[in-house]
Design a protein around this motif. Sequence first.
Motif, PDB file in Angstrom:
ATOM      1  N   PHE A  43       7.888 -25.023  29.537  1.00  0.00           N
ATOM      2  CA  PHE A  43       7.126 -23.799  29.733  1.00  0.00           C
ATOM      3  C   PHE A  43       7.235 -22.836  28.554  1.00  0.00           C
ATOM      4  O   PHE A  43       6.293 -22.103  28.256  1.00  0.00           O
ATOM      5  CB  PHE A  43       7.589 -23.085  31.007  1.00  0.00           C
ATOM      6  N   ALA A  44       8.342 -22.816  27.896  1.00  0.00           N
ATOM      7  CA  ALA A  44       8.525 -21.891  26.780  1.00  0.00           C
ATOM      8  C   ALA A  44       7.470 -22.153  25.716  1.00  0.00           C
ATOM      9  O   ALA A  44       7.193 -23.307  25.371  1.00  0.00           O
ATOM     10  CB  ALA A  44       9.924 -22.049  26.204  1.00  0.00           C
ATOM     11  N   GLY A  45       6.856 -21.075  25.235  1.00  0.00           N
ATOM     12  CA  GLY A  45       5.819 -21.210  24.227  1.00  0.00           C
ATOM     13  C   GLY A  45       4.451 -21.496  24.784  1.00  0.00           C
ATOM     14  O   GLY A  45       3.498 -21.739  24.022  1.00  0.00           O
ATOM     15  N   SER A  46       4.320 -21.483  26.112  1.00  0.00           N
ATOM     16  CA  SER A  46       3.037 -21.741  26.769  1.00  0.00           C
ATOM     17  C   SER A  46       2.691 -20.612  27.709  1.00  0.00           C
ATOM     18  O   SER A  46       3.573 -19.916  28.210  1.00  0.00           O
ATOM     19  CB  SER A  46       3.108 -23.049  27.563  1.00  0.00           C
ATOM     20  N   ASP A  47       1.408 -20.449  27.961  1.00  0.00           N
ATOM     21  CA  ASP A  47       0.997 -19.575  29.045  1.00  0.00           C
ATOM     22  C   ASP A  47       1.297 -20.288  30.361  1.00  0.00           C
ATOM     23  O   ASP A  47       1.208 -21.520  30.444  1.00  0.00           O
ATOM     24  CB  ASP A  47      -0.496 -19.265  28.970  1.00  0.00           C
ATOM     25  N   PRO A  67      13.735 -19.684  30.432  1.00  0.00           N
ATOM     26  CA  PRO A  67      13.583 -20.811  29.511  1.00  0.00           C
ATOM     27  C   PRO A  67      14.781 -21.751  29.518  1.00  0.00           C
ATOM     28  O   PRO A  67      14.630 -22.942  29.208  1.00  0.00           O
ATOM     29  CB  PRO A  67      13.408 -20.136  28.145  1.00  0.00           C
ATOM     30  N   VAL A  68      15.947 -21.243  29.862  1.00  0.00           N
ATOM     31  CA  VAL A  68      17.128 -22.108  29.890  1.00  0.00           C
ATOM     32  C   VAL A  68      16.987 -23.131  31.015  1.00  0.00           C
ATOM     33  O   VAL A  68      17.296 -24.309  30.842  1.00  0.00           O
ATOM     34  CB  VAL A  68      18.401 -21.274  30.066  1.00  0.00           C
ATOM     35  N   LYS A  69      16.500 -22.680  32.152  1.00  0.00           N
ATOM     36  CA  LYS A  69      16.306 -23.583  33.292  1.00  0.00           C
ATOM     37  C   LYS A  69      14.927 -24.244  33.278  1.00  0.00           C
ATOM     38  O   LYS A  69      14.639 -25.075  34.152  1.00  0.00           O
ATOM     39  CB  LYS A  69      16.485 -22.818  34.606  1.00  0.00           C
ATOM     40  N   ASN A  70      14.083 -23.834  32.315  1.00  0.00           N
ATOM     41  CA  ASN A  70      12.698 -24.332  32.269  1.00  0.00           C
ATOM     42  C   ASN A  70      12.032 -24.161  33.629  1.00  0.00           C
ATOM     43  O   ASN A  70      11.417 -25.080  34.176  1.00  0.00           O
ATOM     44  CB  ASN A  70      12.624 -25.794  31.830  1.00  0.00           C
ATOM     45  N   THR A  71      12.164 -22.981  34.163  1.00  0.00           N
ATOM     46  CA  THR A  71      11.671 -22.696  35.513  1.00  0.00           C
ATOM     47  C   THR A  71      10.909 -21.373  35.500  1.00  0.00           C
ATOM     48  O   THR A  71      11.336 -20.404  34.881  1.00  0.00           O
ATOM     49  CB  THR A  71      12.823 -22.631  36.518  1.00  0.00           C
ATOM     50  N   GLY A 118       8.107  -9.438  54.613  1.00  0.00           N
ATOM     51  CA  GLY A 118       9.154 -10.335  54.151  1.00  0.00           C
ATOM     52  C   GLY A 118       9.057 -10.660  52.664  1.00  0.00           C
ATOM     53  O   GLY A 118       8.136 -10.237  51.974  1.00  0.00           O
ATOM     54  N   THR A 119      10.042 -11.425  52.227  1.00  0.00           N
ATOM     55  CA  THR A 119      10.167 -11.777  50.816  1.00  0.00           C
ATOM     56  C   THR A 119      10.345 -13.281  50.659  1.00  0.00           C
ATOM     57  O   THR A 119      11.049 -13.920  51.463  1.00  0.00           O
ATOM     58  CB  THR A 119      11.379 -11.063  50.197  1.00  0.00           C
ATOM     59  N   LEU A 120       9.715 -13.827  49.645  1.00  0.00           N
ATOM     60  CA  LEU A 120       9.926 -15.212  49.247  1.00  0.00           C
ATOM     61  C   LEU A 120       9.965 -15.272  47.730  1.00  0.00           C
ATOM     62  O   LEU A 120       9.340 -14.445  47.044  1.00  0.00           O
ATOM     63  CB  LEU A 120       8.797 -16.108  49.752  1.00  0.00           C
ATOM     64  N   ARG A 121      10.670 -16.255  47.223  1.00  0.00           N
ATOM     65  CA  ARG A 121      10.656 -16.495  45.782  1.00  0.00           C
ATOM     66  C   ARG A 121      10.248 -17.938  45.543  1.00  0.00           C
ATOM     67  O   ARG A 121      10.941 -18.861  45.952  1.00  0.00           O
ATOM     68  CB  ARG A 121      12.008 -16.226  45.134  1.00  0.00           C
ATOM     69  N   LEU A 122       9.122 -18.089  44.888  1.00  0.00           N
ATOM     70  CA  LEU A 122       8.653 -19.424  44.537  1.00  0.00           C
ATOM     71  C   LEU A 122       9.232 -19.824  43.183  1.00  0.00           C
ATOM     72  O   LEU A 122       9.427 -18.988  42.311  1.00  0.00           O
ATOM     73  CB  LEU A 122       7.131 -19.451  44.459  1.00  0.00           C
ATOM     74  N   SER A 123       9.475 -21.113  43.055  1.00  0.00           N
ATOM     75  CA  SER A 123       9.979 -21.658  41.796  1.00  0.00           C
ATOM     76  C   SER A 123       9.090 -22.808  41.362  1.00  0.00           C
ATOM     77  O   SER A 123       8.515 -23.512  42.195  1.00  0.00           O
ATOM     78  CB  SER A 123      11.409 -22.168  41.966  1.00  0.00           C
ATOM     79  N   CYS A 124       9.016 -22.992  40.069  1.00  0.00           N
ATOM     80  CA  CYS A 124       8.293 -24.139  39.507  1.00  0.00           C
ATOM     81  C   CYS A 124       9.075 -24.664  38.328  1.00  0.00           C
ATOM     82  O   CYS A 124       9.396 -23.906  37.394  1.00  0.00           O
ATOM     83  CB  CYS A 124       6.888 -23.742  39.075  1.00  0.00           C
ATOM     84  N   THR A 125       9.360 -25.930  38.354  1.00  0.00           N
ATOM     85  CA  THR A 125      10.070 -26.541  37.255  1.00  0.00           C
ATOM     86  C   THR A 125       9.436 -27.877  36.918  1.00  0.00           C
ATOM     87  O   THR A 125       8.624 -28.403  37.671  1.00  0.00           O
ATOM     88  CB  THR A 125      11.564 -26.697  37.590  1.00  0.00           C
ATOM     89  N   THR A 169       1.692 -14.818  29.557  1.00  0.00           N
ATOM     90  CA  THR A 169       1.312 -15.532  28.351  1.00  0.00           C
ATOM     91  C   THR A 169       2.521 -15.747  27.450  1.00  0.00           C
ATOM     92  O   THR A 169       3.596 -15.160  27.649  1.00  0.00           O
ATOM     93  CB  THR A 169       0.238 -14.768  27.580  1.00  0.00           C
ATOM     94  N   LYS A 170       2.315 -16.570  26.459  1.00  0.00           N
ATOM     95  CA  LYS A 170       3.415 -16.913  25.557  1.00  0.00           C
ATOM     96  C   LYS A 170       3.908 -15.700  24.792  1.00  0.00           C
ATOM     97  O   LYS A 170       5.061 -15.689  24.348  1.00  0.00           O
ATOM     98  CB  LYS A 170       2.969 -18.025  24.596  1.00  0.00           C
ATOM     99  N   ASP A 171       3.050 -14.678  24.653  1.00  0.00           N
ATOM    100  CA  ASP A 171       3.499 -13.473  23.959  1.00  0.00           C
ATOM    101  C   ASP A 171       4.023 -12.418  24.930  1.00  0.00           C
ATOM    102  O   ASP A 171       4.320 -11.296  24.519  1.00  0.00           O
ATOM    103  CB  ASP A 171       2.386 -12.880  23.091  1.00  0.00           C
ATOM    104  N   GLY A 172       4.158 -12.788  26.205  1.00  0.00           N
ATOM    105  CA  GLY A 172       4.775 -11.900  27.173  1.00  0.00           C
ATOM    106  C   GLY A 172       3.830 -11.018  27.957  1.00  0.00           C
ATOM    107  O   GLY A 172       4.270 -10.233  28.798  1.00  0.00           O
TER     108      GLY A 172
END
Length: 125
Positions: A29-33, A75-79, A16-23, A54-57
């Motif tokens: 989150f942008a600019g952070s690991d 980054p738009v949703k900060n998620t 099966g499949t699941l998608r976890l989210s964190c906000t 990481t912040k550099d991708g």
Amino acid sequence: DVRLVESGGGSVQTGGTLRLSCTSSEYTFAGSDMGWHRQAPGPGNKCELVSRITKDGSVYYLDSVRGRFTITHDPVKNTMYLEMNDLRPEDTAEYYCAAEGYGLGTIWCNDFHEWGQGTQVTVSS
């Protein structure tokens, strides 16, 4: 206080499949690991770093999930997301969102309860 809010866990069958989210309303989150940890139930189970971006991708995956899990960040949703495909019973664990200054790389998953609640993933055979 910073809260990292995880969601998306559940119970699925093998494959099966699941998608976890964190906000977060307090942490950007942008600019952070950032990444995901997990800990399987039972005494003595390690707090594993499942994936990190990481912040550099640069992206890291635990060997056992590489090719099945994908970490992304909006980054738009900060998620942050963890797309988990082809789930296996050994993926059963509590999953925790982590970021710089908030548990990323820790060996103690109990740390995450200071700012989050985790999300349970259960995979049945």
